[in-house]
Every structure is written in C-alpha cells, then in structure tokens.
Design a protein around this motif. Sequence first.
Motif, PDB file in Angstrom:
ATOM      1  N   ARG A   1      55.908  46.223   8.931  1.00  0.00           N
ATOM      2  CA  ARG A   1      56.458  47.091   9.978  1.00  0.00           C
ATOM      3  C   ARG A   1      56.396  46.414  11.335  1.00  0.00           C
ATOM      4  O   ARG A   1      55.320  46.003  11.771  1.00  0.00           O
ATOM      5  N   GLY A   2      57.529  46.330  11.990  1.00  0.00           N
ATOM      6  CA  GLY A   2      57.525  45.727  13.315  1.00  0.00           C
ATOM      7  C   GLY A   2      58.917  45.405  13.765  1.00  0.00           C
ATOM      8  O   GLY A   2      59.884  46.054  13.369  1.00  0.00           O
ATOM      9  N   MET A   3      59.005  44.380  14.594  1.00  0.00           N
ATOM     10  CA  MET A   3      60.324  44.023  15.101  1.00  0.00           C
ATOM     11  C   MET A   3      60.442  42.531  15.313  1.00  0.00           C
ATOM     12  O   MET A   3      59.445  41.821  15.383  1.00  0.00           O
ATOM     13  N   TYR A   4      61.686  42.081  15.382  1.00  0.00           N
ATOM     14  CA  TYR A   4      61.940  40.701  15.771  1.00  0.00           C
ATOM     15  C   TYR A   4      63.185  40.644  16.628  1.00  0.00           C
ATOM     16  O   TYR A   4      64.105  41.434  16.470  1.00  0.00           O
ATOM     17  N   VAL A   5      63.124  39.717  17.551  1.00  0.00           N
ATOM     18  CA  VAL A   5      64.170  39.587  18.557  1.00  0.00           C
ATOM     19  C   VAL A   5      64.615  38.131  18.575  1.00  0.00           C
ATOM     20  O   VAL A   5      63.773  37.231  18.642  1.00  0.00           O
ATOM     21  N   THR A   6      65.906  37.887  18.492  1.00  0.00           N
ATOM     22  CA  THR A   6      66.412  36.508  18.574  1.00  0.00           C
ATOM     23  C   THR A   6      66.123  36.001  19.987  1.00  0.00           C
ATOM     24  O   THR A   6      66.677  36.493  20.964  1.00  0.00           O
ATOM     25  N   SER A   7      65.192  35.043  20.060  1.00  0.00           N
ATOM     26  CA  SER A   7      64.597  34.693  21.352  1.00  0.00           C
ATOM     27  C   SER A   7      64.958  33.287  21.808  1.00  0.00           C
ATOM     28  O   SER A   7      64.499  32.859  22.852  1.00  0.00           O
ATOM     29  N   ALA A   8      65.764  32.559  21.035  1.00  0.00           N
ATOM     30  CA  ALA A   8      66.240  31.245  21.478  1.00  0.00           C
ATOM     31  C   ALA A   8      67.704  31.386  21.865  1.00  0.00           C
ATOM     32  O   ALA A   8      68.475  32.033  21.146  1.00  0.00           O
ATOM     33  N   LEU A   9      68.072  30.790  22.973  1.00  0.00           N
ATOM     34  CA  LEU A   9      69.464  30.883  23.458  1.00  0.00           C
ATOM     35  C   LEU A   9      70.450  30.438  22.392  1.00  0.00           C
ATOM     36  O   LEU A   9      71.541  30.990  22.265  1.00  0.00           O
ATOM     37  N   ASP A  10      70.059  29.421  21.597  1.00  0.00           N
ATOM     38  CA  ASP A  10      70.968  28.909  20.564  1.00  0.00           C
ATOM     39  C   ASP A  10      70.821  29.650  19.226  1.00  0.00           C
ATOM     40  O   ASP A  10      71.405  29.247  18.232  1.00  0.00           O
ATOM     41  N   GLY A  11      70.028  30.717  19.207  1.00  0.00           N
ATOM     42  CA  GLY A  11      69.894  31.528  17.994  1.00  0.00           C
ATOM     43  C   GLY A  11      68.977  30.953  16.934  1.00  0.00           C
ATOM     44  O   GLY A  11      68.838  31.518  15.851  1.00  0.00           O
ATOM     45  N   SER A  12      68.312  29.825  17.250  1.00  0.00           N
ATOM     46  CA  SER A  12      67.519  29.148  16.218  1.00  0.00           C
ATOM     47  C   SER A  12      66.162  29.811  15.959  1.00  0.00           C
ATOM     48  O   SER A  12      65.576  29.616  14.907  1.00  0.00           O
ATOM     49  N   HIS A  13      65.668  30.576  16.916  1.00  0.00           N
ATOM     50  CA  HIS A  13      64.336  31.171  16.772  1.00  0.00           C
ATOM     51  C   HIS A  13      64.360  32.676  17.010  1.00  0.00           C
ATOM     52  O   HIS A  13      65.123  33.171  17.839  1.00  0.00           O
ATOM     53  N   THR A  14      63.512  33.342  16.283  1.00  0.00           N
ATOM     54  CA  THR A  14      63.333  34.769  16.487  1.00  0.00           C
ATOM     55  C   THR A  14      61.860  35.015  16.812  1.00  0.00           C
ATOM     56  O   THR A  14      60.989  34.338  16.269  1.00  0.00           O
ATOM     57  N   HIS A  15      61.618  35.931  17.725  1.00  0.00           N
ATOM     58  CA  HIS A  15      60.225  36.261  18.038  1.00  0.00           C
ATOM     59  C   HIS A  15      59.806  37.443  17.186  1.00  0.00           C
ATOM     60  O   HIS A  15      60.400  38.512  17.237  1.00  0.00           O
ATOM     61  N   VAL A  16      58.759  37.207  16.396  1.00  0.00           N
ATOM     62  CA  VAL A  16      58.327  38.191  15.406  1.00  0.00           C
ATOM     63  C   VAL A  16      57.061  38.897  15.897  1.00  0.00           C
ATOM     64  O   VAL A  16      56.114  38.247  16.343  1.00  0.00           O
ATOM     65  N   THR A  17      57.064  40.206  15.846  1.00  0.00           N
ATOM     66  CA  THR A  17      55.867  41.002  16.121  1.00  0.00           C
ATOM     67  C   THR A  17      55.784  42.014  14.991  1.00  0.00           C
ATOM     68  O   THR A  17      56.499  43.011  14.985  1.00  0.00           O
ATOM     69  N   LEU A  18      54.938  41.716  14.027  1.00  0.00           N
ATOM     70  CA  LEU A  18      54.986  42.443  12.758  1.00  0.00           C
ATOM     71  C   LEU A  18      53.582  42.801  12.279  1.00  0.00           C
ATOM     72  O   LEU A  18      52.693  41.963  12.300  1.00  0.00           O
ATOM     73  N   SER A  19      53.418  44.045  11.850  1.00  0.00           N
ATOM     74  CA  SER A  19      52.158  44.437  11.216  1.00  0.00           C
ATOM     75  C   SER A  19      52.354  44.457   9.709  1.00  0.00           C
ATOM     76  O   SER A  19      53.338  45.014   9.224  1.00  0.00           O
ATOM     77  N   VAL A  20      51.424  43.834   8.981  1.00  0.00           N
ATOM     78  CA  VAL A  20      51.385  44.007   7.532  1.00  0.00           C
ATOM     79  C   VAL A  20      50.395  45.150   7.288  1.00  0.00           C
ATOM     80  O   VAL A  20      49.196  45.003   7.507  1.00  0.00           O
ATOM     81  N   VAL A  21      50.941  46.299   6.906  1.00  0.00           N
ATOM     82  CA  VAL A  21      50.132  47.507   6.742  1.00  0.00           C
ATOM     83  C   VAL A  21      49.865  47.679   5.246  1.00  0.00           C
ATOM     84  O   VAL A  21      50.769  48.044   4.485  1.00  0.00           O
ATOM     85  N   PHE A  22      48.634  47.384   4.825  1.00  0.00           N
ATOM     86  CA  PHE A  22      48.317  47.460   3.393  1.00  0.00           C
ATOM     87  C   PHE A  22      48.171  48.920   2.978  1.00  0.00           C
ATOM     88  O   PHE A  22      47.415  49.676   3.585  1.00  0.00           O
ATOM     89  N   ILE A  23      48.927  49.307   1.937  1.00  0.00           N
ATOM     90  CA  ILE A  23      48.950  50.707   1.507  1.00  0.00           C
ATOM     91  C   ILE A  23      48.386  50.892   0.107  1.00  0.00           C
ATOM     92  O   ILE A  23      48.190  52.009  -0.345  1.00  0.00           O
ATOM     93  N   ASP A  24      48.128  49.775  -0.590  1.00  0.00           N
ATOM     94  CA  ASP A  24      47.594  49.882  -1.948  1.00  0.00           C
ATOM     95  C   ASP A  24      46.873  48.573  -2.288  1.00  0.00           C
ATOM     96  O   ASP A  24      47.032  47.570  -1.588  1.00  0.00           O
ATOM     97  N   GLY A  25      46.086  48.599  -3.353  1.00  0.00           N
ATOM     98  CA  GLY A  25      45.396  47.389  -3.781  1.00  0.00           C
ATOM     99  C   GLY A  25      44.122  47.157  -2.982  1.00  0.00           C
ATOM    100  O   GLY A  25      43.672  48.031  -2.242  1.00  0.00           O
ATOM    101  N   GLU A  26      43.562  45.942  -3.128  1.00  0.00           N
ATOM    102  CA  GLU A  26      42.227  45.671  -2.583  1.00  0.00           C
ATOM    103  C   GLU A  26      42.150  45.699  -1.055  1.00  0.00           C
ATOM    104  O   GLU A  26      41.072  45.842  -0.502  1.00  0.00           O
ATOM    105  N   HIS A  27      43.280  45.553  -0.363  1.00  0.00           N
ATOM    106  CA  HIS A  27      43.250  45.550   1.108  1.00  0.00           C
ATOM    107  C   HIS A  27      43.742  46.870   1.708  1.00  0.00           C
ATOM    108  O   HIS A  27      43.938  46.952   2.925  1.00  0.00           O
ATOM    109  N   LYS A  28      43.930  47.875   0.859  1.00  0.00           N
ATOM    110  CA  LYS A  28      44.446  49.165   1.315  1.00  0.00           C
ATOM    111  C   LYS A  28      43.667  49.676   2.533  1.00  0.00           C
ATOM    112  O   LYS A  28      42.438  49.662   2.532  1.00  0.00           O
TER     113      LYS A  28
END
Length: 179
Positions: A88-115
């Motif tokens: 869950r999060g967002m990313y924004v194309t952050s390079a003028l030439d479109g080569s890079h995206t800035h990622v701000t993302l949470s990995v929210v564990f909902i099941d398994g050993e890291h729940k």
Amino acid sequence: MASNKITLSLLLFLAIFTYAKAKRGPLKETTMTVYFQDYSGDRNTTVIEVPGPSTGPLNFSRFGAMFVTDDPITGEFGEGSAPIARGRGMYVTSALDGSHTHVTLSVVFIDGEHKGSTLEIQGSSAQLEPVREVAVVGGTRKFRLARGYATFETLYYDPARKFAIIQSNITVFHYYKYC
Ligand SMILES: *[C@@H]1O[C@H](CO)[C@@H](O)[C@H](O)[C@H]1NC(C)=O
Ligand SMILES: *[C@@H]1O[C@H](CO)[C@@H](O)[C@H](O)[C@H]1NC(C)=O
Ligand SMILES: *[C@@H]1O[C@H](CO)[C@@H](O)[C@H](O)[C@H]1NC(C)=O
C-alpha cells in the motif's frame, strides 16, 4: 527474593540494551549543504502539479504522474495465491526523462509469520531496468528500526490484461528483541 528478581530483570534489560547498542555500531555524523535548483515556470520545468486521475491508459513515464497502489502480495508466484501482505502506498514518476519513479510504499503483513507488522520501502526506482532496488527505511512491530533494501524484478507481464507479477527480495536488519 523480590529484590533479587528486580536485580535479575535489570541485569537482563541492561544486557539486552547493551547488546543491541553494540550491534548498532558507532554513530558517524556527516553534515552537508546542498542546493535544489527548482524551475516552476513554463521553461525547462523541474516541478509540476500532480494531475488528476487518468481516464486513459496509465503512462508511467510521464513526469509527475502519480499512482496509488494496494497490490496483494503473495508468498508464491502463482496469480491468485493467498496474500500474506498488501503493498500500500504511492509512486510518482520523479525523473524528467521518465526513467525513475519515487516509491513510498508500506508492506502491510496481513497473514503468516509477520502478520501485524509493516515494512516501509522508500526511494528512487530505476523503473526501466530489469532489476530495481529501493531502500527499506523502517518498520513496525516485529520490524522495528528496520534497515535494508528490496529488489524488484518483473517476472511476468500480460500486456492484454496489463497484469504483472513482480518478484521482490527483501533484506532487512531489525531489532526483533525490541518487540
Ligand atoms: C533551457 O535548457 C536549455 C538546454 O539545457 C538551455 O539552453 C536554455 O538556456 C534553458 N532555458 C532557460 C530559460 O533556462
Ligand atoms: C507517456 O508520456 C511520455 C512523456 O510525456 C510521452 O513521451 C509518451 O508518448 C507517453 N506515452 C503514451 C503511450 O501516451
Ligand atoms: C531473488 O530471489 C530469488 C530466489 O532466491 C532468486 O532466484 C532471484 O535471482 C533473486 N533476485 C534478485 C534480483 O536478486
């Protein structure tokens, strides 16, 4: 007896605290002064307003394009396998030439050993490269004080459905004992 117990607890706490501190190593301080040259006019623009939701096909190489995601994350490759987390999060194309995206993302564990725990992924992703690497800058619960990195590799893409399966290898150091 009671005071013995308190002394023992205190010693144990100090031992864990000292161990954790020792593992962190010495702190190094670096200072710097830098200057962002920011053009917001109509010539050689380096900053733009985030546009509203697109009605056409998504264009990940358009500078300033912003995307919000809530991807299911599975422990197995197969589409439709049971999710253990959500990305869950967002990313924004952050390079003028479109080569890079800035990622701000949470990995929210909902099941398994890291729940119940989360990991915070943040950084610049070279989105056109076969393997992208982004920093893991923190976490919660089991992953408190997490530091590390995550790689992303698109293993499968169905252009008709615009559906991708992206493999992510995550390596983190964290203070599990603080849980
Ligand atoms: C825009 O960038 C070009 C190429 O780098 C440069 O020649 C030009 O002077 C710049 N224009 C302005 C208004 O800064
Ligand atoms: C996506 O955006 C880039 C940069 O603005 C542009 O060059 C390209 O033509 C766009 N692609 C599509 C499919 O619209
Ligand atoms: C990620 O891990 C898998 C399984 O160990 C491995 O096959 C793959 O090469 C790794 N990818 C990267 C980019 O390191």
